[in-house]
Design a protein around this motif. Structure first.
Motif, PDB file in Angstrom:
ATOM      1  N   ILE A  69       0.866  -1.200   0.000  1.00 42.88           N
ATOM      2  CA  ILE A  69       0.000   0.000   0.000  1.00 42.88           C
ATOM      3  C   ILE A  69       0.898   1.245   0.000  1.00 42.88           C
ATOM      4  O   ILE A  69       1.063   1.934   1.023  1.00 42.88           O
ATOM      5  N   PRO A  70       1.508   1.549  -1.154  1.00 38.39           N
ATOM      6  CA  PRO A  70       2.480   2.647  -1.208  1.00 38.39           C
ATOM      7  C   PRO A  70       1.840   4.042  -1.144  1.00 38.39           C
ATOM      8  O   PRO A  70       2.553   5.032  -0.960  1.00 38.39           O
ATOM      9  N   ASN A  71       0.534   4.101  -1.274  1.00 37.54           N
ATOM     10  CA  ASN A  71      -0.134   5.407  -1.319  1.00 37.54           C
ATOM     11  C   ASN A  71      -0.241   6.078   0.057  1.00 37.54           C
ATOM     12  O   ASN A  71      -0.724   7.184   0.189  1.00 37.54           O
ATOM     13  N   VAL A  72       0.190   5.373   1.098  1.00 39.94           N
ATOM     14  CA  VAL A  72       0.253   5.975   2.439  1.00 39.94           C
ATOM     15  C   VAL A  72       1.492   6.874   2.504  1.00 39.94           C
ATOM     16  O   VAL A  72       2.556   6.519   2.003  1.00 39.94           O
ATOM     17  N   ASP A  73       1.349   8.047   3.110  1.00 36.14           N
ATOM     18  CA  ASP A  73       2.462   8.998   3.157  1.00 36.14           C
ATOM     19  C   ASP A  73       3.645   8.474   3.959  1.00 36.14           C
ATOM     20  O   ASP A  73       4.790   8.602   3.542  1.00 36.14           O
ATOM     21  N   GLN A  74       3.368   7.891   5.155  1.00 36.22           N
ATOM     22  CA  GLN A  74       4.454   7.334   5.948  1.00 36.22           C
ATOM     23  C   GLN A  74       3.909   6.307   6.939  1.00 36.22           C
ATOM     24  O   GLN A  74       2.771   6.434   7.412  1.00 36.22           O
ATOM     25  N   TYR A  75       4.744   5.308   7.245  1.00 41.93           N
ATOM     26  CA  TYR A  75       4.408   4.298   8.254  1.00 41.93           C
ATOM     27  C   TYR A  75       5.328   4.478   9.464  1.00 41.93           C
ATOM     28  O   TYR A  75       6.530   4.733   9.313  1.00 41.93           O
ATOM     29  N   PHE A  76       4.764   4.311  10.656  1.00 44.52           N
ATOM     30  CA  PHE A  76       5.531   4.446  11.893  1.00 44.52           C
ATOM     31  C   PHE A  76       5.254   3.264  12.810  1.00 44.52           C
ATOM     32  O   PHE A  76       4.149   2.720  12.818  1.00 44.52           O
ATOM     33  N   GLY A  77       6.262   2.894  13.625  1.00 45.23           N
ATOM     34  CA  GLY A  77       6.100   1.812  14.586  1.00 45.23           C
ATOM     35  C   GLY A  77       5.513   2.310  15.895  1.00 45.23           C
ATOM     36  O   GLY A  77       5.163   3.486  16.046  1.00 45.23           O
ATOM     37  N   THR A  78       5.464   1.421  16.884  1.00 44.72           N
ATOM     38  CA  THR A  78       4.804   1.747  18.154  1.00 44.72           C
ATOM     39  C   THR A  78       5.629   2.695  19.018  1.00 44.72           C
ATOM     40  O   THR A  78       5.098   3.314  19.942  1.00 44.72           O
ATOM     41  N   THR A  79       6.933   2.813  18.755  1.00 43.57           N
ATOM     42  CA  THR A  79       7.788   3.661  19.603  1.00 43.57           C
ATOM     43  C   THR A  79       8.252   4.922  18.882  1.00 43.57           C
ATOM     44  O   THR A  79       9.186   5.589  19.323  1.00 43.57           O
ATOM     45  N   GLU A  80       7.587   5.251  17.787  1.00 36.83           N
ATOM     46  CA  GLU A  80       8.072   6.371  16.955  1.00 36.83           C
ATOM     47  C   GLU A  80       7.173   7.603  17.029  1.00 36.83           C
ATOM     48  O   GLU A  80       7.000   8.316  16.046  1.00 36.83           O
ATOM     49  N   LEU A  81       6.617   7.860  18.224  1.00 35.21           N
ATOM     50  CA  LEU A  81       5.740   9.020  18.385  1.00 35.21           C
ATOM     51  C   LEU A  81       6.423  10.341  18.004  1.00 35.21           C
ATOM     52  O   LEU A  81       5.835  11.144  17.276  1.00 35.21           O
ATOM     53  N   PRO A  82       7.666  10.616  18.453  1.00 36.12           N
ATOM     54  CA  PRO A  82       8.300  11.879  18.055  1.00 36.12           C
ATOM     55  C   PRO A  82       8.411  12.048  16.534  1.00 36.12           C
ATOM     56  O   PRO A  82       8.173  13.140  16.011  1.00 36.12           O
ATOM     57  N   ALA A  83       8.764  10.955  15.846  1.00 40.92           N
ATOM     58  CA  ALA A  83       8.896  11.021  14.380  1.00 40.92           C
ATOM     59  C   ALA A  83       7.536  11.255  13.723  1.00 40.92           C
ATOM     60  O   ALA A  83       7.416  12.018  12.753  1.00 40.92           O
ATOM     61  N   LEU A  84       6.477  10.591  14.247  1.00 36.64           N
ATOM     62  CA  LEU A  84       5.126  10.796  13.718  1.00 36.64           C
ATOM     63  C   LEU A  84       4.693  12.242  13.912  1.00 36.64           C
ATOM     64  O   LEU A  84       4.150  12.870  12.995  1.00 36.64           O
ATOM     65  N   LEU A  85       4.952  12.783  15.096  1.00 41.54           N
ATOM     66  CA  LEU A  85       4.590  14.182  15.364  1.00 41.54           C
ATOM     67  C   LEU A  85       5.318  15.123  14.403  1.00 41.54           C
ATOM     68  O   LEU A  85       4.730  16.073  13.883  1.00 41.54           O
ATOM     69  N   LYS A  86       6.583  14.836  14.157  1.00 39.04           N
ATOM     70  CA  LYS A  86       7.365  15.672  13.239  1.00 39.04           C
ATOM     71  C   LYS A  86       6.744  15.649  11.844  1.00 39.04           C
ATOM     72  O   LYS A  86       6.634  16.693  11.176  1.00 39.04           O
ATOM     73  N   ALA A  87       6.316  14.470  11.401  1.00 39.93           N
ATOM     74  CA  ALA A  87       5.675  14.359  10.086  1.00 39.93           C
ATOM     75  C   ALA A  87       4.364  15.151  10.030  1.00 39.93           C
ATOM     76  O   ALA A  87       3.945  15.603   8.959  1.00 39.93           O
ATOM     77  N   LEU A  88       3.734  15.310  11.200  1.00 39.67           N
ATOM     78  CA  LEU A  88       2.479  16.072  11.287  1.00 39.67           C
ATOM     79  C   LEU A  88       2.729  17.555  11.579  1.00 39.67           C
ATOM     80  O   LEU A  88       1.795  18.305  11.864  1.00 39.67           O
ATOM     81  N   GLY A  89       4.010  17.973  11.539  1.00 40.41           N
ATOM     82  CA  GLY A  89       4.350  19.375  11.764  1.00 40.41           C
ATOM     83  C   GLY A  89       4.270  19.783  13.223  1.00 40.41           C
ATOM     84  O   GLY A  89       3.979  20.933  13.555  1.00 40.41           O
ATOM     85  N   ALA A  90       4.548  18.817  14.125  1.00 39.19           N
ATOM     86  CA  ALA A  90       4.466  19.095  15.558  1.00 39.19           C
ATOM     87  C   ALA A  90       5.747  18.621  16.243  1.00 39.19           C
ATOM     88  O   ALA A  90       6.482  17.782  15.723  1.00 39.19           O
ATOM     89  N   ASP A  91       6.019  19.187  17.424  1.00 35.67           N
ATOM     90  CA  ASP A  91       7.178  18.789  18.225  1.00 35.67           C
ATOM     91  C   ASP A  91       6.732  17.917  19.385  1.00 35.67           C
ATOM     92  O   ASP A  91       5.680  18.158  19.982  1.00 35.67           O
ATOM     93  N   TYR A  92       7.558  16.921  19.733  1.00 38.51           N
ATOM     94  CA  TYR A  92       7.265  16.089  20.904  1.00 38.51           C
ATOM     95  C   TYR A  92       7.567  16.886  22.169  1.00 38.51           C
ATOM     96  O   TYR A  92       8.677  17.355  22.365  1.00 38.51           O
ATOM     97  N   LYS A  93       6.574  17.059  23.020  1.00 41.67           N
ATOM     98  CA  LYS A  93       6.739  17.855  24.233  1.00 41.67           C
ATOM     99  C   LYS A  93       6.918  16.919  25.441  1.00 41.67           C
ATOM    100  O   LYS A  93       5.962  16.314  25.923  1.00 41.67           O
ATOM    101  N   HIS A  94       8.155  16.823  25.933  1.00 41.39           N
ATOM    102  CA  HIS A  94       8.477  15.916  27.046  1.00 41.39           C
ATOM    103  C   HIS A  94       7.740  16.299  28.325  1.00 41.39           C
ATOM    104  O   HIS A  94       7.464  15.454  29.161  1.00 41.39           O
ATOM    105  N   GLU A  95       7.430  17.584  28.464  1.00 39.19           N
ATOM    106  CA  GLU A  95       6.809  18.048  29.714  1.00 39.19           C
ATOM    107  C   GLU A  95       5.357  17.600  29.858  1.00 39.19           C
ATOM    108  O   GLU A  95       4.736  17.761  30.907  1.00 39.19           O
ATOM    109  N   LEU A  96       4.787  16.994  28.805  1.00 40.32           N
ATOM    110  CA  LEU A  96       3.371  16.596  28.848  1.00 40.32           C
ATOM    111  C   LEU A  96       3.185  15.228  29.499  1.00 40.32           C
ATOM    112  O   LEU A  96       2.331  14.470  29.067  1.00 40.32           O
TER     113      LEU A  96
END
Length: 434
Positions: free
Chosen positions: A100-127
């Motif tokens: 299914i190559p039409n998906v923009d990007q695939y991420f694993g279960t531990t890749e929240l910071p990378a997913l957020l970056k792809a969505l134009g957001a920063d991972y906030k450790h203080e949350l």
């Protein structure tokens, strides 16, 4: 030619699978909100994040179909971007990228910071633990650990979630206080294995210690335990359940089977006798406890004799709550080396037989509740009924208490005393006690 949407990006998070996945989606949404992103859960949005499940065949099929559905919507210009995360993506990323190559990007279960970056957001450790809850306001899941160190032969969770990692008690208490401040009254503790909690960071099983701290949180009235493991069960937890009114007389403990042959092959680290003794110990220390379990039928090598033993045991134990699954042959698990030799129709027949036995047990146990009064929480209004639960019932999987909304007015989220007037297999009917 497909035209890109001009509307402002709204991120739609779609969650598949278990409560642990739902928790992860809520954390993702909390991060996005903190980044001033517009985010919704399973509503319309031009950017889609699918949080997948990869546990068993049915769950994998649902996840793949959902990805295909949104990939098609992207082709048609109905959505602009599709991202995939979660267990299926962790386990099968190379295959998914190819198929299914039409998906923009695939991420694993531990890749929240990378997913957020792809969505134009920063991972906030203080949350720490802050999230947007998607459950009804009165209850929320509290994930106390990630991953699993158990060697169960049929289970792919360690492949997708990694080893067990407990969250420190002080962090969980802080999270619980935040939830209580938002109106949450019931915490449902979840993990791949609750009973392993603390071994990695405190060098001892610390679930009882955690419970003793959580009961101090103001506003929390019920604390419920999901997904305990029978081997090495910390008996001090039973004492806390017995002594602390806030800890529900309820436990979800998947036992999977009772035949010694199959328990050994499943690598469960227990036996028929040890399992039975543990359940009797539960009932001896906490006589009021409702025990929920799940069973697997059709595991490789399960003979009619093994199944008859399981049926007799279910009749003997009279579990308050029980679910039954057919075995799913999962790649890269230990059991995948065995021949999946029970035909699919036999698996299904056996599951149906177990659930018929349980239906009768549930009906008989429910009849004993008629004319008794229970503290219930009101989860929602549905049609002509308010729908509530006793402390012996978890949302979505257990019995519900139905109260006629044409005769009585109740407020969702409130606790109220309900007298049971009628009982069916899996539903109770009642009326408020003035």
């Amino acid at each position: 030619m497909r035209t890109k949407s001009l509307k402002k990006n709204k991120i739609n998070v779609v969650t598949l699978g278990c409560s642990k996945n739902l928790y992860d989606s809520e954390v993702l949404m909390g991060q996005l909100k903190a980044n001033k992103k517009e985010v919704v859960h399973e509503q319309e949005g031009n950017v889609v994040v699918i949080n997948t499940c990869g546990f068993i065949d049915n769950a994998k099929e649902q996840s793949v179909n959902t990805i295909l559905d949104f990939a098609q919507k992207k082709e048609e210009g109905l959505v602009d971007k599709v991202f995939v995360t979660g267990c299926l993506s962790e386990r099968y990323k190379p295959d998914l990228v190819e198929e299914i190559p039409n998906v923009d990007q695939y991420f694993g279960t531990t890749e929240l910071p990378a997913l957020l970056k792809a969505l134009g957001a920063d991972y906030k450790h203080e949350l720490l633990g802050e999230r947007i809850t998607t459950t009804p306001k009165n209850y929320a899941f509290l994930k106390i650990a990630e991953g699993c160190d158990r060697p169960c032969s049929f289970c792919a969770i360690p492949l997708m979630r990694g080893g067990h990692k407990s969250t420190p008690i002080e962090q969980l208490v802080k999270e619980a206080k935040g939830l209580a401040k938002d109106g949450v009254k019931e915490l449902i503790l979840i993990a791949q294995d609750l009973t392993y909690y603390g071994l990695d960071i405190y060098k001892k099983r610390a679930l009882a210690d955690l419970l003793k701290e959580l009961v101090k949180v103001e506003g929390i009235e019920w604390i419920r335990l999901h997904y305990a493991f029978p081997t090495g069960f910390p008996v001090d937890v039973l004492d806390v359940i017995k002594q602390e009114p806030k800890v529900c007389n309820y436990i979800d403990i998947p036992l999977q089977h009772i035949s010694d042959d199959l328990l050994k092959s499943m690598r469960r680290g227990t036996t028929h006798k040890k399992t039975t003794d543990l359940i009797y110990k539960f009932r001896e220390i906490v006589p009021e406890m409702a025990i929920r379990t799940t069973l697997i039928v059709g595991y490789p090598g399960e003979t009619q004799e093994h199944f008859d033993e399981l049926k007799a045991w279910v009749k003997e134990m009279r579990f308050e709550r029980l679910g039954c699954f057919t075995y799913s042959h999962e790649e890269n698990t230990h059991a995948y080396n065995l021949e999946d030799d029970v035909p699919e129709e036999v698996k299904q027949e056996r599951a149906n037989e177990i659930m018929e036995i349980q239906s009768q047990i549930s009906w008989e146990l429910n009849q004993q509740k008629v004319d008794k009064t229970f503290k219930c929480v009101i989860d929602r209004k549905e049609g002509n009924y308010f729908v509530g639960r006793t402390e012996f019932d978890s949302p979505d999987v257990d019995n519900e208490v139905l109260i006629d909304a044409t005769k009585h007015y109740l407020k969702t989220g409130d606790f109220t005393q309900i007298k049971i007037t009628e009982a069916a297999d899996f539903d109770l009917y009642g009326e408020p006690v003035a």
